[in-house]
Design an enzyme around this catalytic site. Sequence first.
Site, PDB file in Angstrom:
ATOM      1  N   GLU A   1      20.859  -7.037 100.145  1.00 44.05           N
ATOM      2  CA  GLU A   1      21.166  -7.264 101.710  1.00 44.05           C
ATOM      3  C   GLU A   1      19.987  -6.853 102.464  1.00 44.05           C
ATOM      4  O   GLU A   1      20.291  -5.817 102.956  1.00 44.05           O
ATOM      5  CB  GLU A   1      22.376  -6.776 102.065  1.00 44.05           C
ATOM      6  CG  GLU A   1      22.929  -7.545 103.256  1.00 44.05           C
ATOM      7  CD  GLU A   1      24.341  -6.607 104.036  1.00 44.05           C
ATOM      8  OE1 GLU A   1      25.174  -7.500 104.638  1.00 44.05           O
ATOM      9  OE2 GLU A   1      24.309  -5.604 104.037  1.00 44.05           O
TER      10      GLU A   1
ATOM     11  N   GLU B   1      33.672  -1.841 103.080  1.00 46.51           N
ATOM     12  CA  GLU B   1      32.204  -1.189 103.042  1.00 46.51           C
ATOM     13  C   GLU B   1      32.059  -0.093 103.838  1.00 46.51           C
ATOM     14  O   GLU B   1      32.348  -0.173 105.040  1.00 46.51           O
ATOM     15  CB  GLU B   1      30.978  -2.313 103.445  1.00 46.51           C
ATOM     16  CG  GLU B   1      29.698  -1.950 103.329  1.00 46.51           C
ATOM     17  CD  GLU B   1      28.608  -3.056 103.821  1.00 46.51           C
ATOM     18  OE1 GLU B   1      28.939  -4.031 104.452  1.00 46.51           O
ATOM     19  OE2 GLU B   1      27.485  -3.040 103.217  1.00 46.51           O
TER      20      GLU B   1
ATOM     21  N   GLU C   1      26.440   1.373 113.630  1.00 48.59           N
ATOM     22  CA  GLU C   1      27.252   0.040 113.810  1.00 48.59           C
ATOM     23  C   GLU C   1      28.731   0.175 114.046  1.00 48.59           C
ATOM     24  O   GLU C   1      29.317  -0.724 114.376  1.00 48.59           O
ATOM     25  CB  GLU C   1      26.739  -0.680 112.435  1.00 48.59           C
ATOM     26  CG  GLU C   1      25.588  -1.173 112.449  1.00 48.59           C
ATOM     27  CD  GLU C   1      25.100  -1.913 110.941  1.00 48.59           C
ATOM     28  OE1 GLU C   1      25.764  -2.686 110.513  1.00 48.59           O
ATOM     29  OE2 GLU C   1      24.085  -1.543 110.362  1.00 48.59           O
TER      30      GLU C   1
HETATM   31  C1  LER Z   1      27.106  -5.764 105.992  1.00 51.16           C
HETATM   32  O1  LER Z   1      27.361  -5.674 104.669  1.00 51.16           O
HETATM   33  C2  LER Z   1      26.277  -4.567 106.669  1.00 51.16           C
HETATM   34  O2  LER Z   1      25.839  -3.702 105.615  1.00 51.16           O
HETATM   35  C3  LER Z   1      26.307  -4.293 107.910  1.00 51.16           C
HETATM   36  O3  LER Z   1      25.300  -3.521 108.034  1.00 51.16           O
HETATM   37  C4  LER Z   1      26.234  -5.614 108.812  1.00 51.16           C
HETATM   38  O4  LER Z   1      25.095  -5.992 109.014  1.00 51.16           O
HETATM   39 MN    MN Z   2      25.737  -4.212 103.514  1.00 55.16          MN
END
Ligand code: LER
Ligand code: MN
Length: 268
Positions: free
Chosen positions: A246, A152, A158
Site C-alpha cells: 500500500e 488496521e 489519521e
Molecule cells: C489504509 O490501509 C491505511 O493505511 C490508511 O492510512 C488509509 O490511507
Molecule cells: Mn494500510
Amino acid sequence: MKLSLTIAKDVSENFPVLLRGDYVENIKKASQLGYDCVEIHVRDPRELNLDEILSTCEENHVTISTLGTGLGYVVDRLSFTNPDKEVREKAVARILDHIEVGRKLGAKVIIGSMRGSIPDKSEYKKYEAFALECFEKCLSEAENKGVTLLIEAINRYETNFINTVEEALEFIEKTGSRYLKVHVDTFHMNIEEGDMAESIKTAGSLLGHVHFADSNRRYPGMGHIDFKKIIKALKDAGYNGAIAFECLPYPTEEEAAKGAIENINPLL
Ligand code: LER
Ligand code: MN
C-alpha cells in the site's frame, strides 16, 4: 507469504495504491509482474463486475487477497464512530456489501479508516460502544459468510482510535469474535510502535493481514524501514497470509509496482 498489488479504479495521485485504472488490466499487470494477488480499494463494492474479475483472476493465476474500504470514509465520510446514527447505519450497510463481495471473491475485508475517530475523548466509552455495536453487526454477517474482517492499527495523524497493535488486540478481545484479526501496516507501525518486530510477535496468530510501505510511504527500499527484520518477525510469528504493498505511486506507478516486488522477493 503471498505478495499482493494494491489497485483502485479512480483515486488521486496521493492515495497509497500502486496502480490506478481498469481492474482487469491491472489484475493482468499484477500477474505479469509476479504478484500472487491483488488488493482492491473500492468505494462501493457493488460497482465491481465480479464475473469479469473472477475469470481474469483465474486466467492469470491471481487471487484477491483483500478489499480496502477506506474510500467509504475518504469520499462518503462513513464511519462507525460518527455521532449520527444514520451515518453509522450507512457505514455498516457499506461494510456488509464488502462482506458479501468478499465472500464471492474469497477476500478478507479491511476496516481501516471506516472505524472512524473519537470526536471527544472525554466521551471515549460512548464512541467505542458505537464502534463495537457496528463491528458486532458486521462480524455476525462475516461469521455467517465465512469472511475475515481486519482491524488496521492506523497512526495518530489519521485517527485517535486504535493506533497500535496492542490497542487493536484489546478491541478484538472486546468483540469476542474469531472473525476479527489484526492488520498491521509498516508505515503506521513506524510511527506508533516502539519495536515493529516485537509488535508482530505480540499479534502472533491473531495477525490477519499486512501492508508494506516504507517510512515515507513509498515502496520498500525507498525509505529506512528494515524489511528483512520485519519479514523474519512475520515468519517467526507463523504468518502465511498476504503482504499488500500500500504505497504511493512514485516515481511512477509502473516503477513502484515493479520495485516493490523486486526489493521484497529476495528477502522472502
Ligand atoms: C489504509 O490501509 C491505511 O493505511 C490508511 O492510512 C488509509 O490511507
Ligand atoms: Mn494500510
